[in-house]
Design a protein around this motif. Structure first.
Motif, PDB file in Angstrom:
ATOM      1  N   SER A 184       0.807  -1.218   0.000  1.00  0.00           N
ATOM      2  CA  SER A 184       0.000   0.000   0.000  1.00  0.00           C
ATOM      3  C   SER A 184       0.841   1.269   0.000  1.00  0.00           C
ATOM      4  O   SER A 184       0.294   2.374   0.026  1.00  0.00           O
ATOM      5  CB  SER A 184      -0.926   0.010   1.231  1.00  0.00           C
ATOM      6  OG  SER A 184      -0.163  -0.051   2.432  1.00  0.00           O
ATOM      7  N   ASP A 185       2.156   1.123  -0.041  1.00  0.00           N
ATOM      8  CA  ASP A 185       3.025   2.300  -0.055  1.00  0.00           C
ATOM      9  C   ASP A 185       4.431   1.860  -0.446  1.00  0.00           C
ATOM     10  O   ASP A 185       4.805   0.696  -0.295  1.00  0.00           O
ATOM     11  CB  ASP A 185       3.063   2.960   1.332  1.00  0.00           C
ATOM     12  CG  ASP A 185       3.763   4.315   1.328  1.00  0.00           C
ATOM     13  OD1 ASP A 185       3.910   4.899   0.234  1.00  0.00           O
ATOM     14  OD2 ASP A 185       4.175   4.785   2.405  1.00  0.00           O
ATOM     15  N   GLY A 186       5.184   2.791  -0.985  1.00  0.00           N
ATOM     16  CA  GLY A 186       6.587   2.541  -1.296  1.00  0.00           C
ATOM     17  C   GLY A 186       7.373   3.786  -0.954  1.00  0.00           C
ATOM     18  O   GLY A 186       6.910   4.912  -1.222  1.00  0.00           O
ATOM     19  N   ILE A 187       8.535   3.628  -0.340  1.00  0.00           N
ATOM     20  CA  ILE A 187       9.258   4.800   0.151  1.00  0.00           C
ATOM     21  C   ILE A 187      10.764   4.565   0.105  1.00  0.00           C
ATOM     22  O   ILE A 187      11.248   3.472   0.404  1.00  0.00           O
ATOM     23  CB  ILE A 187       8.823   5.136   1.607  1.00  0.00           C
ATOM     24  CG1 ILE A 187       9.518   6.390   2.115  1.00  0.00           C
ATOM     25  CG2 ILE A 187       9.061   3.951   2.531  1.00  0.00           C
ATOM     26  CD1 ILE A 187       9.036   6.842   3.485  1.00  0.00           C
ATOM     27  N   TRP A 188      11.486   5.612  -0.323  1.00  0.00           N
ATOM     28  CA  TRP A 188      12.938   5.638  -0.159  1.00  0.00           C
ATOM     29  C   TRP A 188      13.221   6.259   1.204  1.00  0.00           C
ATOM     30  O   TRP A 188      12.716   7.345   1.519  1.00  0.00           O
ATOM     31  CB  TRP A 188      13.595   6.489  -1.243  1.00  0.00           C
ATOM     32  CG  TRP A 188      13.681   5.836  -2.592  1.00  0.00           C
ATOM     33  CD1 TRP A 188      12.896   6.070  -3.672  1.00  0.00           C
ATOM     34  CD2 TRP A 188      14.637   4.856  -2.997  1.00  0.00           C
ATOM     35  NE1 TRP A 188      13.283   5.292  -4.728  1.00  0.00           N
ATOM     36  CE2 TRP A 188      14.358   4.537  -4.348  1.00  0.00           C
ATOM     37  CE3 TRP A 188      15.701   4.225  -2.355  1.00  0.00           C
ATOM     38  CZ2 TRP A 188      15.096   3.605  -5.065  1.00  0.00           C
ATOM     39  CZ3 TRP A 188      16.439   3.286  -3.067  1.00  0.00           C
ATOM     40  CH2 TRP A 188      16.141   2.993  -4.404  1.00  0.00           C
TER      41      TRP A 188
END
Length: 254
Positions: A184-188
């Motif tokens: 439900s999310d992707g983050i660096w």
């Protein structure tokens, strides 16, 4: 009798920034049967096709032996490296592969829709990685995966995984995007920042991930992390589940 752990693989995709390395993480869906609503590294179980691809030398590059894996736990044929690369593509939209001119794959405006279609078919279990590689005349960059850690789920767990984690440098001409299905999310995020958010209660992490982020945060550059990974033997980590104060906790035996 404990559940037999399933072979699996995951990738810590890294990039350099002015503040130091960042790693790409995805947030598992709240509906997930395993570790719901937790930030993890893209990964999943080994499929039979992953093993088949690894024994076809024209589909992936050979992997040199390093001090990290002298026993050959991640040698080609076990399916771990192709599983890691496949899951990275499925969950993070990044495909580490070489074109016919031996350059790392670049996905631009002209090819974006085509690779999005491949990814969609893989999500629907209607396509295959071999078809993608053959159609696009690509060779998987299996040698770009640097063996970093090995964790086996506690014996008391109803779902168990024998997971091998790899480091890889993010290609400059591809964009990491979460899949919006299992995640439900992707983050660096910088490893140290992820740990701070976890301590603040705003960034859910799994037990092994906390340890791995602590190991990652000491490196000043991606290259330093990759070199260190190749030079240090990967021990198998076997956490256990114990009852304490009426609650189940995961601890390391030592």
């Amino acid at each position: 009798m404990p559940v037999q752990p399933r072979p699996s693989a995951a990738v810590m995709l890294l990039r350099d920034t002015q503040r130091g390395p960042e790693v790409f993480m995805v947030r598992r869906s709240t509906r997930s049967a395993f570790m719901p609503d937790v930030y993890v590294f893209p990964g999943g179980v080994v499929m039979e096709e992953d093993r088949a691809i690894e024994v076809e030398l024209q589909l992936c590059l050979s992997v040199a032996e390093t001090a990290a894996d002298p026993e050959g736990r991640t040698r080609l044929g076990n399916g771990l490296r192709v599983a890691a690369l496949r899951e990275l593509f499925e969950e993070a939209n990044v495909l580490l592969a070489y074109t016919t001119d031996q350059k790392m794959l670049a996905v631009d405006g002209q090819t974006l829709a085509r690779f999005a279609s491949y990814r969609h078919l893989l999500h629907q279990q209607q396509g295959s990685m071999k078809e993608l590689l053959t159609n696009e005349q690509l060779v998987l960059a299996t040698e770009q995966l640097h063996y970093f850690s090995h964790w086996i789920t506690p014996e008391a767990s109803p779902r168990r995984y024998d997971t091998h984690f790899f480091l890889a440098k993010a290609p400059g001409a591809q964009e990491a995007i979460y899949d919006q299905l299992e995640t439900s999310d992707g983050i660096w995020v910088a490893p140290g920042e992820a740990l701070k958010r976890y301590e603040a209660g705003t960034f859910n992490l799994a037990f092994p991930t906390i340890y791995q982020l602590r190991e990652l945060e000491v490196f000043p550059t991606v290259q330093a992390a990759l070199v260190a990974a190749d030079q240090h033997y990967v021990k198998t980590q076997r956490p256990v589940m114990v009852e304490k104060d009426g609650q189940t906790q995961i601890i390391m035996p030592e």
